[in-house]
Design a protein around this motif. Structure first.
Motif, PDB file in Angstrom:
ATOM      1  N   ASN A 305     -41.772  78.627  36.391  1.00  9.55           N
ATOM      2  CA  ASN A 305     -42.187  77.371  35.773  1.00  9.55           C
ATOM      3  C   ASN A 305     -41.233  76.230  36.082  1.00  9.55           C
ATOM      4  O   ASN A 305     -41.665  75.124  36.412  1.00  9.55           O
ATOM      5  CB  ASN A 305     -42.318  77.560  34.256  1.00  9.55           C
ATOM      6  CG  ASN A 305     -43.646  78.134  33.848  1.00  9.55           C
ATOM      7  OD1 ASN A 305     -44.593  77.412  33.629  1.00  9.55           O
ATOM      8  ND2 ASN A 305     -43.735  79.456  33.770  1.00  9.55           N
ATOM      9  N   LEU A 306     -39.935  76.490  35.970  1.00 11.02           N
ATOM     10  CA  LEU A 306     -38.965  75.413  36.139  1.00 11.02           C
ATOM     11  C   LEU A 306     -38.624  75.136  37.600  1.00 11.02           C
ATOM     12  O   LEU A 306     -38.247  74.015  37.944  1.00 11.02           O
ATOM     13  CB  LEU A 306     -37.693  75.739  35.343  1.00 11.02           C
ATOM     14  CG  LEU A 306     -37.899  75.891  33.829  1.00 11.02           C
ATOM     15  CD1 LEU A 306     -36.569  76.101  33.131  1.00 11.02           C
ATOM     16  CD2 LEU A 306     -38.625  74.680  33.243  1.00 11.02           C
ATOM     17  N   ALA A 307     -38.747  76.149  38.467  1.00  8.54           N
ATOM     18  CA  ALA A 307     -38.429  75.945  39.879  1.00  8.54           C
ATOM     19  C   ALA A 307     -39.674  75.753  40.738  1.00  8.54           C
ATOM     20  O   ALA A 307     -39.580  75.296  41.881  1.00  8.54           O
ATOM     21  CB  ALA A 307     -37.630  77.136  40.417  1.00  8.54           C
ATOM     22  N   GLY A 308     -40.850  76.078  40.202  1.00  6.96           N
ATOM     23  CA  GLY A 308     -42.092  75.940  40.945  1.00  6.96           C
ATOM     24  C   GLY A 308     -43.025  74.907  40.350  1.00  6.96           C
ATOM     25  O   GLY A 308     -43.263  73.845  40.937  1.00  6.96           O
ATOM     26  N   MET A 309     -43.538  75.193  39.168  1.00  5.96           N
ATOM     27  CA  MET A 309     -44.528  74.298  38.559  1.00  5.96           C
ATOM     28  C   MET A 309     -43.967  72.910  38.257  1.00  5.96           C
ATOM     29  O   MET A 309     -44.583  71.892  38.604  1.00  5.96           O
ATOM     30  CB  MET A 309     -45.053  74.918  37.269  1.00  5.96           C
ATOM     31  CG  MET A 309     -45.906  76.151  37.454  1.00  5.96           C
ATOM     32  SD  MET A 309     -46.602  76.697  35.870  1.00  5.96           S
ATOM     33  CE  MET A 309     -47.443  78.202  36.395  1.00  5.96           C
TER      34      MET A 309
END
Length: 444
Positions: A305-309
């Motif tokens: 979530n934090l590194a992709g989305m």
């Protein structure tokens, strides 16, 4: 003329006035303006108080929407054991929520165009919070299904009301980045839900995971007391605009069909993939999963979530403001289609994480484009309704995704079933080519 908090100066907050342009081009709901350069630098501190509050309200609403909705996916494996559900049944419950979101998006969209964006934003948040809590009281699959349907109504109403609120507040040159901030909050909400669910499941029952879903209800009080309605909507409803509305809505039908089709394929890809990723990771290898421990799953989801989305959402807004909405939209969808097979084929935890982040970056980030393009295509009189249809009807139609992936996985395993998501992302990229470019559009 009506006085309004947004009228600190009807400007972009950077000292450059922007116009609520009159109708041009034979009734088109938009007007192309060039008085705000596309490369305008984004500065949060230079925005007006009202602009900042609107983005905060919409972002928190969307973040907490993600928090409540994704709790189900995170505890899905636990629920399957608790209720003895098959993968197909588990997929059907999530599909029911998506169908309800389509209904809720239409209802709240119509009400937001008639009664105001702020009121309906508050109502939608309250509904999804209360019924997420109610999921924790479920004693049967039928009761859980009913609660999932009702929370889906609120889930469907939050996005279009918040997107309309932000789009009508920020100028074209900065609208992509403002909506990118709002859309990125979904990733934060998903990450928080993973942390909260992981912590609760380590010490208590899955019921307490859903009980935590009541927390977003507190946001409603702040929205009602601190967030103003948009001047565009207030000016429109100062008089009777029924005749103008009918003409403008008819002129937007083609764009509505194309955007809805694009969103449908894109959301099929997203819900098919991300509904099942948590279960895919924790199921034993013998059952087609990857055998991650619960603690490893929490860390994995937070990282994705934090590194992709999150960067996928935010950078879409930057790219859209600089290179154009349509081009960025198509590239994101095509890249998502290419990333899914790489994720499904990975076996080592490190590579699974890398490809999951890439798939999340592109396969989730494209949602920002839907909000930007939809806000700039549709007229103020029907903006929330049209956004609700294009986004939430698509979400309802994509309800087939969790069921399809679940059914395919029963025969071929989840890794092969994810191929359906890749095909859907590719189809979305093709349909998106039919959309018009809207960079430089000011709302009227």
């Amino acid at each position: 003329m009506l006085s309004h908090p947004f009228d600190e100066e009807l400007s972009n907050g950077w000292g450059t006035p922007y116009s609520m342009a009159p109708m041009t081009d034979g009734g088109s709901p938009i007007s192309i303006k060039t008085n705000v350069p596309a490369a305008t630098a984004f500065s949060w501190s230079a925005a007006t108080t009202a602009q900042r509050r609107v983005v905060i309200a919409a972002s928190l609403g969307w973040m907490l929407d993600a928090f409540d909705v994704m709790l189900y996916s995170i505890v899905l494996a636990t629920l399957m054991r608790a209720f003895g559900m098959s993968r197909t049944t588990a997929g059907l419950l999530n599909a029911l929520t998506l169908i309800a979101s389509a209904v809720g998006g239409l209802i709240f969209g119509v009400l937001a165009d008639r009664l105001g964006r702020r009121r309906m934003l508050s109502a939608s948040i309250l509904i999804y919070s209360v019924f997420t809590f109610a999921c924790g009281l479920s004693t049967s699959i039928a009761m859980l299904a009913a609660c999932r349907f009702l929370l889906g109504l609120g889930m469907g109403g939050e996005w279009n009301t918040g997107a309309a609120l932000v789009a009508e507040t920020w100028p074209s040159a900065l609208r992509g980045r403002a909506l990118g901030i709002v859309q990125s909050s979904w990733a934060v909400g998903y990450a928080i839900s993973a942390v909260v669910a992981g912590a609760i499941l380590a010490h208590g029952s899955w019921r307490w995971v859903f009980f935590a879903g009541i927390l977003p209800a507190g946001l409603v009080f702040w929205i009602q007391s601190h967030v103003p309605e948009t001047p565009l909507w207030e000016r429109l409803h100062a008089g009777d605009a029924n005749v103008r509305t009918r003409g403008k809505v008819r002129g937007s039908v083609r764009a509505l069909v194309v955007l809805t089709a694009t969103n449908t394929f894109g959301m099929f890809g997203w819900w098919g993939l991300f509904t099942w990723i948590p279960a895919y990771l924790v199921l034993p290898v013998s059952q087609g999963g990857r055998g991650f421990a619960a603690l490893s799953l929490t860390g994995f989801l937070v990282t994705v979530n934090l590194a992709g989305m999150l960067p996928g959402y935010l950078l879409f807004g930057v790219f859209a403001d600089r290179f154009g909405r349509k081009r960025t939209f198509v590239v994101y969808l095509a890249a998502a289609a290419a990333a899914v097979p790489l994720l499904a084929g990975a076996r080592e935890p490190g590579w699974i994480l890398v490809f999951a982040c890439v798939a999340a970056f592109f396969g989730t980030g494209f949602f920002t484009g839907s909000g930007i393009i939809g806000s700039e295509i549709f007229p103020t009189e029907s903006r929330a309704t049209a956004l609700g249809i294009s986004y939430n009807v698509a979400r309802g139609l994509s309800a087939l995704a969790p069921v399809t992936i679940g059914a395919l996985s029963e025969r071929h395993g989840l890794a092969w079933a994810f191929g359906a998501s890749a095909v859907a992302f590719a189809a979305a990229a093709c349909v998106a080519l039919l959309l018009k470019e809207t960079r430089g559009v000011e709302l009227a």
